[in-house]
Design a protein around this motif. Sequence first.
Motif, PDB file in Angstrom:
ATOM      1  N   MET A   1      49.454 -11.521 -33.317  1.00  0.00           N
ATOM      2  CA  MET A   1      48.555 -11.839 -32.222  1.00  0.00           C
ATOM      3  C   MET A   1      48.574 -13.349 -32.005  1.00  0.00           C
ATOM      4  SD  MET A   1      44.652 -10.635 -31.822  1.00  0.00           S
ATOM      5  CE  MET A   1      43.521 -11.981 -32.076  1.00  0.00           C
ATOM      6  N   SER A   2      48.746 -13.782 -30.747  1.00  0.00           N
ATOM      7  CA  SER A   2      48.824 -15.215 -30.481  1.00  0.00           C
ATOM      8  C   SER A   2      47.428 -15.839 -30.422  1.00  0.00           C
ATOM      9  CB  SER A   2      49.570 -15.474 -29.167  1.00  0.00           C
ATOM     10  OG  SER A   2      48.828 -14.967 -28.088  1.00  0.00           O
ATOM     11  N   GLU A   3      47.394 -17.108 -30.685  1.00  0.00           N
ATOM     12  CA  GLU A   3      46.167 -17.897 -30.678  1.00  0.00           C
ATOM     13  C   GLU A   3      45.632 -17.997 -29.241  1.00  0.00           C
ATOM     14  OE1 GLU A   3      43.767 -20.620 -33.149  1.00  0.00           O
ATOM     15  OE2 GLU A   3      45.301 -19.178 -33.646  1.00  0.00           O
ATOM     16  N   PRO A   4      44.329 -17.754 -29.003  1.00  0.00           N
ATOM     17  CA  PRO A   4      43.793 -17.870 -27.646  1.00  0.00           C
ATOM     18  C   PRO A   4      43.775 -19.327 -27.184  1.00  0.00           C
ATOM     19  CG  PRO A   4      42.015 -17.474 -29.210  1.00  0.00           C
ATOM     20  CD  PRO A   4      43.313 -17.377 -29.979  1.00  0.00           C
ATOM     21  N   GLU A   5      44.005 -19.535 -25.888  1.00  0.00           N
ATOM     22  CA  GLU A   5      43.877 -20.874 -25.305  1.00  0.00           C
ATOM     23  C   GLU A   5      42.401 -21.247 -25.410  1.00  0.00           C
ATOM     24  OE1 GLU A   5      43.163 -24.027 -22.894  1.00  0.00           O
ATOM     25  OE2 GLU A   5      42.579 -22.117 -22.031  1.00  0.00           O
ATOM     26  N   PRO A   6      42.047 -22.418 -25.954  1.00  0.00           N
ATOM     27  CA  PRO A   6      40.649 -22.728 -26.246  1.00  0.00           C
ATOM     28  C   PRO A   6      39.686 -22.551 -25.068  1.00  0.00           C
ATOM     29  CG  PRO A   6      42.047 -24.345 -27.304  1.00  0.00           C
ATOM     30  CD  PRO A   6      42.937 -23.481 -26.442  1.00  0.00           C
ATOM     31  N   LEU A   7      39.984 -23.138 -23.916  1.00  0.00           N
ATOM     32  CA  LEU A   7      39.024 -23.051 -22.813  1.00  0.00           C
ATOM     33  C   LEU A   7      38.856 -21.614 -22.329  1.00  0.00           C
ATOM     34  CD1 LEU A   7      36.993 -24.445 -21.029  1.00  0.00           C
ATOM     35  CD2 LEU A   7      38.844 -24.992 -19.436  1.00  0.00           C
ATOM     36  N   GLN A   8      39.931 -20.845 -22.298  1.00  0.00           N
ATOM     37  CA  GLN A   8      39.815 -19.440 -21.873  1.00  0.00           C
ATOM     38  C   GLN A   8      38.943 -18.643 -22.839  1.00  0.00           C
ATOM     39  OE1 GLN A   8      43.837 -18.054 -21.543  1.00  0.00           O
ATOM     40  NE2 GLN A   8      44.112 -18.898 -19.498  1.00  0.00           N
ATOM     41  N   ALA A   9      39.147 -18.818 -24.120  1.00  0.00           N
ATOM     42  CA  ALA A   9      38.360 -18.104 -25.122  1.00  0.00           C
ATOM     43  C   ALA A   9      36.888 -18.522 -25.062  1.00  0.00           C
ATOM     44  CB  ALA A   9      38.928 -18.357 -26.516  1.00  0.00           C
ATOM     45  N   ILE A  10      36.641 -19.811 -24.924  1.00  0.00           N
ATOM     46  CA  ILE A  10      35.263 -20.308 -24.841  1.00  0.00           C
ATOM     47  C   ILE A  10      34.602 -19.776 -23.573  1.00  0.00           C
ATOM     48  CG2 ILE A  10      33.833 -22.376 -24.610  1.00  0.00           C
ATOM     49  CD1 ILE A  10      36.007 -23.848 -26.334  1.00  0.00           C
ATOM     50  N   THR A  11      35.325 -19.790 -22.459  1.00  0.00           N
ATOM     51  CA  THR A  11      34.785 -19.298 -21.187  1.00  0.00           C
ATOM     52  C   THR A  11      34.389 -17.830 -21.289  1.00  0.00           C
ATOM     53  OG1 THR A  11      35.985 -20.909 -19.867  1.00  0.00           O
ATOM     54  CG2 THR A  11      35.335 -18.882 -18.745  1.00  0.00           C
ATOM     55  N   ARG A  12      35.237 -17.006 -21.890  1.00  0.00           N
ATOM     56  CA  ARG A  12      34.908 -15.578 -22.057  1.00  0.00           C
ATOM     57  C   ARG A  12      33.590 -15.416 -22.805  1.00  0.00           C
ATOM     58  NH1 ARG A  12      40.411 -15.068 -22.839  1.00  0.00           N
ATOM     59  NH2 ARG A  12      40.214 -15.096 -25.091  1.00  0.00           N
ATOM     60  N   TYR A  13      33.408 -16.199 -23.848  1.00  0.00           N
ATOM     61  CA  TYR A  13      32.168 -16.122 -24.627  1.00  0.00           C
ATOM     62  C   TYR A  13      30.973 -16.581 -23.791  1.00  0.00           C
ATOM     63  CZ  TYR A  13      28.688 -16.997 -28.180  1.00  0.00           C
ATOM     64  OH  TYR A  13      27.517 -17.002 -28.904  1.00  0.00           O
ATOM     65  N   LEU A  14      31.112 -17.723 -23.123  1.00  0.00           N
ATOM     66  CA  LEU A  14      29.997 -18.286 -22.347  1.00  0.00           C
ATOM     67  C   LEU A  14      29.572 -17.362 -21.213  1.00  0.00           C
ATOM     68  CD1 LEU A  14      31.036 -22.039 -22.176  1.00  0.00           C
ATOM     69  CD2 LEU A  14      29.255 -20.995 -23.612  1.00  0.00           C
ATOM     70  N   GLN A  15      30.505 -16.634 -20.629  1.00  0.00           N
ATOM     71  CA  GLN A  15      30.166 -15.729 -19.534  1.00  0.00           C
ATOM     72  C   GLN A  15      29.432 -14.481 -20.015  1.00  0.00           C
ATOM     73  OE1 GLN A  15      34.047 -15.585 -17.637  1.00  0.00           O
ATOM     74  NE2 GLN A  15      33.382 -17.086 -16.122  1.00  0.00           N
ATOM     75  N   LYS A  16      29.481 -14.201 -21.300  1.00  0.00           N
ATOM     76  CA  LYS A  16      28.759 -13.052 -21.862  1.00  0.00           C
ATOM     77  C   LYS A  16      27.342 -13.425 -22.294  1.00  0.00           C
ATOM     78  CE  LYS A  16      32.919 -10.822 -23.585  1.00  0.00           C
ATOM     79  NZ  LYS A  16      33.709 -10.518 -24.779  1.00  0.00           N
ATOM     80  N   GLN A  17      27.082 -14.703 -22.462  1.00  0.00           N
ATOM     81  CA  GLN A  17      25.766 -15.165 -22.904  1.00  0.00           C
ATOM     82  C   GLN A  17      24.922 -15.544 -21.671  1.00  0.00           C
ATOM     83  OE1 GLN A  17      25.242 -14.812 -26.222  1.00  0.00           O
ATOM     84  NE2 GLN A  17      27.353 -14.073 -26.169  1.00  0.00           N
ATOM     85  N   HIS A  18      23.645 -15.873 -21.879  1.00  0.00           N
ATOM     86  CA  HIS A  18      22.823 -16.248 -20.734  1.00  0.00           C
ATOM     87  C   HIS A  18      21.742 -17.291 -21.040  1.00  0.00           C
ATOM     88  CE1 HIS A  18      20.711 -12.843 -22.582  1.00  0.00           C
ATOM     89  NE2 HIS A  18      19.615 -13.435 -22.152  1.00  0.00           N
ATOM     90  N   VAL A  19      21.594 -17.701 -22.285  1.00  0.00           N
ATOM     91  CA  VAL A  19      20.592 -18.714 -22.638  1.00  0.00           C
ATOM     92  C   VAL A  19      21.273 -19.842 -23.396  1.00  0.00           C
ATOM     93  CG1 VAL A  19      18.480 -19.203 -23.944  1.00  0.00           C
ATOM     94  CG2 VAL A  19      18.713 -17.020 -22.760  1.00  0.00           C
ATOM     95  N   LEU A  20      20.970 -21.073 -22.983  1.00  0.00           N
ATOM     96  CA  LEU A  20      21.457 -22.238 -23.711  1.00  0.00           C
ATOM     97  C   LEU A  20      20.278 -23.084 -24.161  1.00  0.00           C
ATOM     98  CD1 LEU A  20      20.994 -24.798 -21.614  1.00  0.00           C
ATOM     99  CD2 LEU A  20      23.214 -24.120 -20.752  1.00  0.00           C
TER     100      LEU A  20
END
Length: 142
Positions: A1-20
């Motif tokens: 399995m290849s390493e995720p591109e950092p911004l894409q992986a972070i974006t996927r996580y941030l779009q699933k959350q809703h409170v900062l």
Amino acid sequence: MSEPEPLQAITRYLQKQHVLSVCGGSPVWCANCFYVFDAENVAFWLMTEEKTRHGSQFVRDPQVAGTINGQPKSVMLIKGVQYTGQVSLLTGAAEEKARRAYIKRFPVAAAASAPLWEIAVSELKMVDNALGFGKKLSWRRE
């Protein structure tokens, strides 16, 4: 399995959350806010009144930092993001675009007249133990 591109992986996580959490000012103060992540511009949109403690600090000192995280019970499932950025009050077309996205995500906000703010992110750092204990992904605005 290849390493995720950092911004894409972070974006996927941030779009699933809703409170900062957002922290700044002097003396330092933190607040929790609902947010929408603008992946195109790497920015958070949030709604708060200028008269709140954190809102008035945004006006005085726009440099902020904060976190986004879930609450897993297992250490191996810990994921979370730390960020830094500059916060500003949105106006005009930018405010209209952000308000539409915010109301789409949080329909109850349609009844609110509070202003919208943008945190233009300068740095993101994500810990994702699902990729390996202590695995970190980083992104910095150039």
